[in-house]
Each structure stands twice: as C-alpha cells, then as structure tokens.
Write an enzyme that holds these catalytic residues in place. Structure first.
Site, PDB file in Angstrom:
ATOM      1  N   LYS A 195      -2.619  -2.024  -3.505  1.00 35.01           N
ATOM      2  CA  LYS A 195      -1.233  -2.099  -3.060  1.00 35.01           C
ATOM      3  C   LYS A 195      -1.205  -1.779  -1.575  1.00 35.01           C
ATOM      4  O   LYS A 195      -1.645  -0.714  -1.142  1.00 35.01           O
ATOM      5  CB  LYS A 195      -0.396  -1.095  -3.851  1.00 35.01           C
ATOM      6  CG  LYS A 195       1.040  -1.017  -3.360  1.00 35.01           C
ATOM      7  CD  LYS A 195       1.894  -0.176  -4.291  1.00 35.01           C
ATOM      8  CE  LYS A 195       3.288  -0.011  -3.712  1.00 35.01           C
ATOM      9  NZ  LYS A 195       4.160   0.760  -4.591  1.00 35.01           N
ATOM     10  N   LYS A 248      -0.846  -6.478  -4.725  1.00 29.70           N
ATOM     11  CA  LYS A 248       0.551  -6.455  -4.326  1.00 29.70           C
ATOM     12  C   LYS A 248       0.650  -6.195  -2.829  1.00 29.70           C
ATOM     13  O   LYS A 248      -0.021  -5.289  -2.345  1.00 29.70           O
ATOM     14  CB  LYS A 248       1.253  -5.347  -5.103  1.00 29.70           C
ATOM     15  CG  LYS A 248       2.693  -5.134  -4.720  1.00 29.70           C
ATOM     16  CD  LYS A 248       3.212  -3.887  -5.361  1.00 29.70           C
ATOM     17  CE  LYS A 248       4.604  -3.641  -4.836  1.00 29.70           C
ATOM     18  NZ  LYS A 248       5.170  -2.405  -5.305  1.00 29.70           N
TER      19      LYS A 248
HETATM   20  C1  PBG Z   1       7.240   2.118  -5.880  1.00 35.12           C
HETATM   21  C2  PBG Z   1       7.238   0.653  -5.781  1.00 35.12           C
HETATM   22  C3  PBG Z   1       7.575  -0.171  -4.685  1.00 35.12           C
HETATM   23  C4  PBG Z   1       7.542  -1.480  -5.173  1.00 35.12           C
HETATM   24  C5  PBG Z   1       7.128  -1.430  -6.494  1.00 35.12           C
HETATM   25  N1  PBG Z   1       6.924  -0.097  -6.848  1.00 35.12           N
HETATM   26  C6  PBG Z   1       8.023   0.173  -3.323  1.00 35.12           C
HETATM   27  C7  PBG Z   1       7.141   0.843  -2.385  1.00 35.12           C
HETATM   28  O1  PBG Z   1       5.962   1.097  -2.620  1.00 35.12           O
HETATM   29  O2  PBG Z   1       7.673   1.179  -1.328  1.00 35.12           O
HETATM   30  C8  PBG Z   1       7.912  -2.703  -4.402  1.00 35.12           C
HETATM   31  C9  PBG Z   1       8.446  -3.832  -5.208  1.00 35.12           C
HETATM   32  C10 PBG Z   1       9.068  -4.919  -4.440  1.00 35.12           C
HETATM   33  O3  PBG Z   1       9.152  -4.887  -3.196  1.00 35.12           O
HETATM   34  O4  PBG Z   1       9.520  -5.887  -5.088  1.00 35.12           O
HETATM   35  N2  PBG Z   1       6.197   2.790  -5.376  1.00 35.12           N
END
Ligand code: PBG
Length: 327
Positions: A195, A248
């Site tokens: 991520k 992601k």
């Molecule tokens: C929480 C999380 C996030 C997303 C999914 N889980 C935000 C982040 O890490 O700031 C993003 C999902 C999206 O942008 O559609 N940690």
C-alpha cells in the site's frame, strides 16, 4: 508473419470476432464494492468527493448490500465512521461500532454475501493516523494490539474476512495468531500488502475525515518510487499468513501488480481507489471523458496487469454495463 500475408485487422473486423479473440474479460464475480457505514438510522447521504457513493446507516447498508447481491457481486468491503474520535480509536474495536453492527445485520439478511471489513484505526483516531501516536511517532507494536482487537470484534460480529490496511509491521502475523487463538482459524485475511503513500486516497479521506492532523503517512505507507519493496512487503505478508494479497492503488501501479503477479500464486487483489474513481467521474461531468468507456478500460487494465480481484466503487456500474454486452 509479415504484411501482406498477416493482416492483424482481419480479427478486428466485427464485434463477434473481436469478442472471440478478446484476451481479458471482466466478470461480476471478481468485484468487491466498498461501503461506508455511519452511525444512525435512515441515512443515505452522497459523499461529495465521490459521486454515486454514500454514507449509509446500518439499515441502508443492508439495502445496498441487497443491491450488491442482485448485481451478482460476491463481496462488500466495509469501512466505518465513528460517532466520536479519540487518540486510541476506541470505536474501531467496539462491539457496537458501525462496522460491527453492519456486519451483523448484513450476515443476518444476506448470509451468502461475503462481508470483508477494513481493519485500521485512521477513521477512528482524532489525529487521523493509522496507529497509536507518541510525540510525532506512530508506534508500531502498541498499534498491533488494537488491530488485533479490531479484527476480532469484526469477526465476532460475523465478518467473513478481515482486511488490515494500516501498514504496521507484523500486523498480519499478529492478527492471524490472535484469531487462531480465539477459534477463528477459518477466517481468511486479505492483506493490503503493498500500500503506497498515495495522493489518490484524497476523496476517501474526505469521506471518512481521516486526513492526518499532523505529518503524513509516509513513515508507514510505501514510497511510490519503489517496486522491489512491494515484492518484499507481499512476501512478508504471505509468510505471516495472508490468504489474499493486495496492491493499492491500482492504476498508477499496474507495473507493481504485474510484478507481484509473477512472485505469488495467491489470489491477488487490486484496489481501484477513490481518487481513480473521482478522476473519471469529474472528467465525465465536465464532458471530457466518456465515463463508461473510461471505467471499463481502467478496470480491464487492472485485470490485464494480473489482478484476480478488483475492489472498486464502479462495481455495480461495471456489472450493469457488462450485462448490456460491454461497450
Ligand atoms: C485506511 C484506508 C485508506 C483507504 C483504504 N483504507 C486511506 C488511507 O490509507 O489514507 C483508501 C481507499 C480509497 O482511497 O478508496 N487506512
């Protein structure tokens, strides 16, 4: 095979021929639709940064989940908003939190729908970080305990799968051991394995009011410049017990999806995040893009890169379009 003996256009002549030789096909069975659950009743409020996506109270989440089932989509991914935020994100692991209530209600109404829950603290902490804060630091190992409790509370409420998105080190192993210990050794974990610290989460952070109140997430999320690190992160999560691994965001990281695909035989998910959704929606509103074509092209590219599962806010729209025969 050279022109004029080989003419590539022969197989592009008709829609039927093109369908016959199509290499990548999208199907409803590979989509997961994220939903945003809020406290309250009868709430269905559009999220301004994500047109077509809603803040849903538990009752409305069940209605939306019914629509998901009707579309032939196998799974939802639940995010929650708390009534109040605090430094330790307590509502994340409260049995009466929005996600826990929604998991319970959905499983009761729609036992066959796969309920996956996002396990993280950032929606629940007043500082907006994904872990416990000491000074200016996000403390890794203390956070693991809270993530374990969060995951357990989701599973106890009926969640079929948990998806840790916090990017703390060791959280997959910690959650796996904790769930096993409590008798939930059959509950799979979908790890947000690689991520990235991405600007494309912007609309989501507006939706859940989780923008960090100081600093940013770069001490725990990955540097967008790195690919080998993504492979390491995925490998670690697999060793710790992940059942599905995820990359992601999706579109700016198609090369990472393709690379990770080469390194594991586990199911690979890709998250077509809020910013990727909002970009297409916004350009379409301005008349600059054909929304349906852009959506299908984007989703197809994610599949083509090697993802088995696509988490996308477009899930229902895409299914409707595919049912009409695609473009
Ligand atoms: C929480 C999380 C996030 C997303 C999914 N889980 C935000 C982040 O890490 O700031 C993003 C999902 C999206 O942008 O559609 N940690």
């Amino acid at each position: 095979m050279r022109f004029p003996t080989y003419r590539a256009r022969r197989l592009r002549e008709s829609p039927a021929l093109r369908r016959l030789v199509q290499e990548t096909r999208l199907a409803p069975s590979e989509f997961i639709l994220p939903l945003f659950v809020v406290p309250g009743y009868g709430i269905r409020q559009e999220i301004s940064s994500m047109p077509g996506q809603y803040h849903l109270s538990v009752d409305q989440t069940v209605e939306e989940a019914k629509a998901v089932v009707d579309h032939g989509i196998p799974a939802v991914l639940l995010f929650g908003l708390p009534a109040t935020k605090d430094p330790m994100g307590q509502e994340a692991y409260s049995p009466t939190g929005a996600v826990q209530q929604a998991a319970r209600a959905i499983k009761q109404a729609l036992p066959t729908l796969v309920v996956i829950t996002d396990v993280c603290l950032c929606e629940y902490t007043d500082h907006g970080h994904c872990g416990v804060v000491e000074g200016n630091h996000i403390v890794n190992d203390l956070t693991l305990e809270l993530l374990q409790r969060t995951a357990l509370s989701h599973v106890e409420a009926g969640a079929d799968m948990v998806a840790p998105s916090d990017m703390m080190d060791g959280r997959i192993g910690a959650i796996r051991a904790f769930l096993d210990d409590k008798g939930y050794d059959q509950t799979p974990i979908m790890a947000y394995a690689s991520k990235y610290a991405s600007s494309f989460y912007g609309p989501f952070r507006e939706a859940v009011q989780s923008t960090p109140q100081f600093g940013d997430r770069r001490s725990y999320q990955m540097d967008p410049a790195n690919t080998r690190e993504a492979v390491r992160e995925v490998q670690l999560d697999i060793e710790e017990g992940a059942d599905i691994v995820m990359v992601k965001p999706a579109l700016p990281y198609l090369d990472v999806i393709a690379r990770v695909r080469q390194t594991t035989d586990l199911p690979l998910a890709a998250y077509n995040v809020s910013g990727e959704y909002a970009m297409i929606k916004a350009a379409a509103r301005l008349g600059w893009l054909d929304e349906e074509r852009a959506m299908l092209e984007a989703l197809t590219s994610i599949k083509r890169a090697g993802a088995d599962i696509i988490i996308t806010y477009f899930a229902k729209d895409a299914v409707r379009l595919l049912e009409r025969g695609g473009l």
